[in-house]
Design a protein around this motif. Structure first.
Motif, PDB file in Angstrom:
ATOM      1  N   ARG A 186       1.055  -1.009   0.321  1.00  0.00           N
ATOM      2  CA  ARG A 186       0.011  -0.033   0.407  1.00  0.00           C
ATOM      3  C   ARG A 186       0.510   1.495  -0.271  1.00  0.00           C
ATOM      4  NH1 ARG A 186      -3.220  -3.419   2.652  1.00  0.00           N
ATOM      5  NH2 ARG A 186      -5.484  -3.994   2.835  1.00  0.00           N
ATOM      6  N   LEU A 187       0.219   2.098  -0.330  1.00  0.00           N
ATOM      7  CA  LEU A 187       1.161   3.787   0.037  1.00  0.00           C
ATOM      8  C   LEU A 187       0.365   4.465   0.461  1.00  0.00           C
ATOM      9  CD1 LEU A 187       3.665   5.004  -1.727  1.00  0.00           C
ATOM     10  CD2 LEU A 187       1.754   6.437  -3.425  1.00  0.00           C
ATOM     11  N   ARG A 188       0.886   4.885   1.036  1.00  0.00           N
ATOM     12  CA  ARG A 188       0.236   6.066   2.516  1.00  0.00           C
ATOM     13  C   ARG A 188       0.665   7.848   1.912  1.00  0.00           C
ATOM     14  NH1 ARG A 188      -0.056   5.411   8.262  1.00  0.00           N
ATOM     15  NH2 ARG A 188      -1.046   3.370   7.637  1.00  0.00           N
ATOM     16  N   GLU A 189      -0.102   8.133   1.068  1.00  0.00           N
ATOM     17  CA  GLU A 189       0.354   9.417   0.659  1.00  0.00           C
ATOM     18  C   GLU A 189       0.626  10.644   1.617  1.00  0.00           C
ATOM     19  OE1 GLU A 189      -3.544  10.722  -1.832  1.00  0.00           O
ATOM     20  OE2 GLU A 189      -1.925   8.666  -3.061  1.00  0.00           O
ATOM     21  N   ALA A 190       1.115  11.553   1.313  1.00  0.00           N
ATOM     22  CA  ALA A 190       1.647  12.542   2.530  1.00  0.00           C
ATOM     23  C   ALA A 190      -0.121  13.233   3.002  1.00  0.00           C
ATOM     24  CB  ALA A 190       2.830  13.358   2.034  1.00  0.00           C
ATOM     25  N   ASN A 191      -1.066  13.167   2.027  1.00  0.00           N
ATOM     26  CA  ASN A 191      -1.604  13.705   3.045  1.00  0.00           C
ATOM     27  C   ASN A 191      -2.725  12.528   3.760  1.00  0.00           C
ATOM     28  OD1 ASN A 191      -2.712  11.916   1.090  1.00  0.00           O
ATOM     29  ND2 ASN A 191      -3.993  13.257  -0.190  1.00  0.00           N
ATOM     30  N   GLY A 192      -2.130  11.745   3.744  1.00  0.00           N
ATOM     31  CA  GLY A 192      -2.361  10.648   4.764  1.00  0.00           C
ATOM     32  C   GLY A 192      -2.866   9.566   4.118  1.00  0.00           C
ATOM     33  N   ARG A 193      -3.652   9.944   2.829  1.00  0.00           N
ATOM     34  CA  ARG A 193      -5.025   8.779   2.156  1.00  0.00           C
ATOM     35  C   ARG A 193      -3.610   7.535   1.773  1.00  0.00           C
ATOM     36  NH1 ARG A 193      -7.371  12.085  -2.178  1.00  0.00           N
ATOM     37  NH2 ARG A 193      -5.174  13.237  -3.126  1.00  0.00           N
ATOM     38  N   GLU A 194      -4.511   6.489   1.837  1.00  0.00           N
ATOM     39  CA  GLU A 194      -3.808   5.183   1.840  1.00  0.00           C
ATOM     40  C   GLU A 194      -4.912   4.445   0.309  1.00  0.00           C
ATOM     41  OE1 GLU A 194      -2.210   2.923   4.908  1.00  0.00           O
ATOM     42  OE2 GLU A 194      -3.041   1.473   3.863  1.00  0.00           O
ATOM     43  N   ARG A 195      -3.831   3.822  -0.163  1.00  0.00           N
ATOM     44  CA  ARG A 195      -3.857   2.653  -1.110  1.00  0.00           C
ATOM     45  C   ARG A 195      -3.194   1.882  -1.564  1.00  0.00           C
ATOM     46  NH1 ARG A 195      -1.896   4.535  -6.244  1.00  0.00           N
ATOM     47  NH2 ARG A 195      -0.761   6.595  -5.655  1.00  0.00           N
ATOM     48  N   LEU A 196      -4.038   0.595  -2.600  1.00  0.00           N
ATOM     49  CA  LEU A 196      -3.369  -0.540  -2.634  1.00  0.00           C
ATOM     50  C   LEU A 196      -2.597  -0.108  -3.774  1.00  0.00           C
ATOM     51  CD1 LEU A 196      -3.100  -3.360  -2.050  1.00  0.00           C
ATOM     52  CD2 LEU A 196      -4.793  -4.375  -3.485  1.00  0.00           C
ATOM     53  N   LEU A 197      -1.302  -0.490  -3.966  1.00  0.00           N
ATOM     54  CA  LEU A 197      -1.030  -0.825  -5.076  1.00  0.00           C
ATOM     55  C   LEU A 197      -0.684  -2.181  -5.872  1.00  0.00           C
ATOM     56  CD1 LEU A 197       2.127   1.355  -4.637  1.00  0.00           C
ATOM     57  CD2 LEU A 197       0.054   2.024  -5.864  1.00  0.00           C
ATOM     58  N   ALA A 198      -0.343  -2.923  -5.077  1.00  0.00           N
ATOM     59  CA  ALA A 198       0.139  -4.525  -5.491  1.00  0.00           C
ATOM     60  C   ALA A 198      -0.433  -5.629  -4.631  1.00  0.00           C
ATOM     61  CB  ALA A 198       1.037  -4.402  -6.912  1.00  0.00           C
ATOM     62  N   ARG A 199      -0.250  -6.530  -5.513  1.00  0.00           N
ATOM     63  CA  ARG A 199      -0.355  -7.838  -4.494  1.00  0.00           C
ATOM     64  C   ARG A 199       0.400  -8.628  -4.544  1.00  0.00           C
ATOM     65  NH1 ARG A 199      -5.332  -7.563  -1.842  1.00  0.00           N
ATOM     66  NH2 ARG A 199      -7.510  -6.863  -2.671  1.00  0.00           N
ATOM     67  N   GLY A 200       0.363  -9.809  -3.373  1.00  0.00           N
ATOM     68  CA  GLY A 200       1.299 -10.644  -4.042  1.00  0.00           C
ATOM     69  C   GLY A 200       3.094 -10.661  -4.019  1.00  0.00           C
ATOM     70  N   VAL A 201       3.135  -9.267  -3.843  1.00  0.00           N
ATOM     71  CA  VAL A 201       4.272  -9.086  -3.223  1.00  0.00           C
ATOM     72  C   VAL A 201       5.051  -9.460  -2.627  1.00  0.00           C
ATOM     73  CG1 VAL A 201       5.689  -6.559  -2.719  1.00  0.00           C
ATOM     74  CG2 VAL A 201       3.923  -6.624  -3.811  1.00  0.00           C
ATOM     75  N   GLY A 202       6.621  -9.986  -2.281  1.00  0.00           N
ATOM     76  CA  GLY A 202       7.205 -10.093  -1.366  1.00  0.00           C
ATOM     77  C   GLY A 202       8.576  -9.511  -0.704  1.00  0.00           C
ATOM     78  N   GLY A 203       8.724  -7.986  -1.350  1.00  0.00           N
ATOM     79  CA  GLY A 203       9.145  -7.387  -0.249  1.00  0.00           C
ATOM     80  C   GLY A 203      10.768  -6.975  -1.215  1.00  0.00           C
ATOM     81  N   ASP A 204      12.021  -6.933  -0.343  1.00  0.00           N
ATOM     82  CA  ASP A 204      12.870  -6.403  -0.457  1.00  0.00           C
ATOM     83  C   ASP A 204      12.938  -4.603  -2.018  1.00  0.00           C
ATOM     84  OD1 ASP A 204      14.441  -8.366  -0.379  1.00  0.00           O
ATOM     85  OD2 ASP A 204      14.348  -9.121  -1.975  1.00  0.00           O
ATOM     86  N   LEU A 205      11.888  -3.491  -0.963  1.00  0.00           N
ATOM     87  CA  LEU A 205      10.902  -3.023  -1.704  1.00  0.00           C
ATOM     88  C   LEU A 205      12.514  -1.879  -1.809  1.00  0.00           C
ATOM     89  CD1 LEU A 205       8.174  -1.890   0.631  1.00  0.00           C
ATOM     90  CD2 LEU A 205       8.521  -3.005  -1.628  1.00  0.00           C
ATOM     91  N   PHE A 206      12.770  -1.599  -3.125  1.00  0.00           N
ATOM     92  CA  PHE A 206      13.967  -0.251  -3.261  1.00  0.00           C
ATOM     93  C   PHE A 206      13.561   0.240  -4.895  1.00  0.00           C
ATOM     94  CE2 PHE A 206      17.352   2.100  -4.917  1.00  0.00           C
ATOM     95  CZ  PHE A 206      17.896   2.035  -3.551  1.00  0.00           C
ATOM     96  N   PRO A 207      13.155   1.729  -4.051  1.00  0.00           N
ATOM     97  CA  PRO A 207      12.421   3.322  -4.507  1.00  0.00           C
ATOM     98  C   PRO A 207      12.595   3.636  -5.415  1.00  0.00           C
ATOM     99  CG  PRO A 207      13.257   3.998  -2.066  1.00  0.00           C
ATOM    100  CD  PRO A 207      13.028   2.200  -2.544  1.00  0.00           C
ATOM    101  N   ALA A 208      12.167   3.944  -7.279  1.00  0.00           N
ATOM    102  CA  ALA A 208      13.543   5.120  -7.823  1.00  0.00           C
ATOM    103  C   ALA A 208      13.388   6.376  -7.095  1.00  0.00           C
ATOM    104  CB  ALA A 208      12.251   5.187  -9.552  1.00  0.00           C
ATOM    105  N   ALA A 209      14.860   6.338  -8.095  1.00  0.00           N
ATOM    106  CA  ALA A 209      15.237   8.169  -6.811  1.00  0.00           C
ATOM    107  C   ALA A 209      13.846   9.669  -7.420  1.00  0.00           C
ATOM    108  CB  ALA A 209      16.104   8.190  -7.907  1.00  0.00           C
ATOM    109  N   LYS A 210      13.100   8.569  -7.981  1.00  0.00           N
ATOM    110  CA  LYS A 210      12.495  10.033  -8.671  1.00  0.00           C
ATOM    111  C   LYS A 210      11.133   9.642  -8.131  1.00  0.00           C
ATOM    112  CE  LYS A 210      13.917  10.976 -13.444  1.00  0.00           C
ATOM    113  NZ  LYS A 210      12.942  11.026 -15.108  1.00  0.00           N
TER     114      LYS A 210
END
Length: 265
Positions: A102-126
């Protein structure tokens, strides 16, 4: 661990320990750091288990944010239900124990991005996407792939070889993706791009598992312990934690790798 890394970890511990005790109680401990800089996050457990966890067991975490620059600490989520978290721009990506991202936005809203994610999250610089390890099948936990997830929730598989493809990271220019695979029986770095080009082996080329018996040969390049302690020194050079306090650098164009001994500065 070189002096710069030791000071970094010590400073984080000095800031986080009293806040975690105040906010979550005296038994709570922070056990993971995710990312670097102003967007660093820390995972907190309610208490350290009396018995060691099994290989496939992961403690569920509450999440706090730690600003490496100012030392400020704030609670992101008090519930102990997450496996990982990473800052994505001003937002926070939260991966729960069921593999829901899930993505929790700066304004507090939260939404589902994807299911079946195992981990090792690494964000793009942008701050417009994350690379992650994906669960190929719920019944085959040791079959994983590497994919990129944009902030609209679109998931694209970039690498899916036999066995485990995992621990991805994406370069600052948002083009190059490296990951670790055991498809040759020796955990090795591979490189692809965001378009899903055929992966190319970067490290440990020609090595097989039996060659590591009795100790790895001098040309062996260790894999990272996780994607959480990777940082890019440029679009071409990655620095990562190889475990045991040792950091390495890797040129993702040439495959040249070496221990990063650092300096007392």
């Amino acid at each position: 661990m070189n002096p710069a890394d030791l000071r970094r970890v010590t400073k984080a511990r000095e800031r986080l320990v009293p806040v975690v005790a105040k906010e979550f109680g005296p038994k709570a401990r922070f056990i993971h750091l995710f990312g670097q800089g102003r967007g660093m996050l820390a995972g907190v457990v309610a208490e350290i288990p009396e018995q060691p966890l099994g290989t496939d067991e992961l403690p569920l975490l509450a999440i706090v944010q730690y600003d490496e620059v100012t030392g400020a600490v704030r609670v992101v989520d008090r519930e102990f239900k997450y496996r990982e978290a990473r800052s994505v721009g001003r937002d926070v990506a939260l991966l729960d124990g069921e593999g829901n991202l899930r993505l929790r936005e700066a304004n507090g809203r939260e939404r589902l991005l994807a299911r079946g994610v195992g981990g090792d999250l690494f964000p793009a610089a942008k701050g417009d996407a994350l690379v992650a390890t994906l669960q190929t099948s719920a019944s085959h936990k040791h079959e994983t792939s590497v994919g990129i997830i944009d902030l609209k929730g679109q998931v694209k598989v970039l690498a899916d070889g036999p066995g485990v493809d995992a621990t991805p990271s994406i370069s600052p220019d948002g083009r190059t993706v490296i990951f670790v695979s055991g498809r040759t029986t020796v955990a090795s770095f591979y490189v692809t791009d965001v378009d899903g080009a055929e992966p190319r082996q970067l490290t440990n080329v020609g090595l097989e598992n039996w060659m590591l018996f009795g100790g790895p040969p001098k040309e062996f390049v260790p894999p990272p312990v996780s994607s959480h302690h990777m940082e890019w020194l440029s679009d071409d050079v990655l620095r990562y934690n190889a475990g045991g306090g040792a950091f390495w650098t890797l040129n993702v164009r040439t495959g040249a790798a070496a221990p990063d001994l650092g300096g007392d500065k």
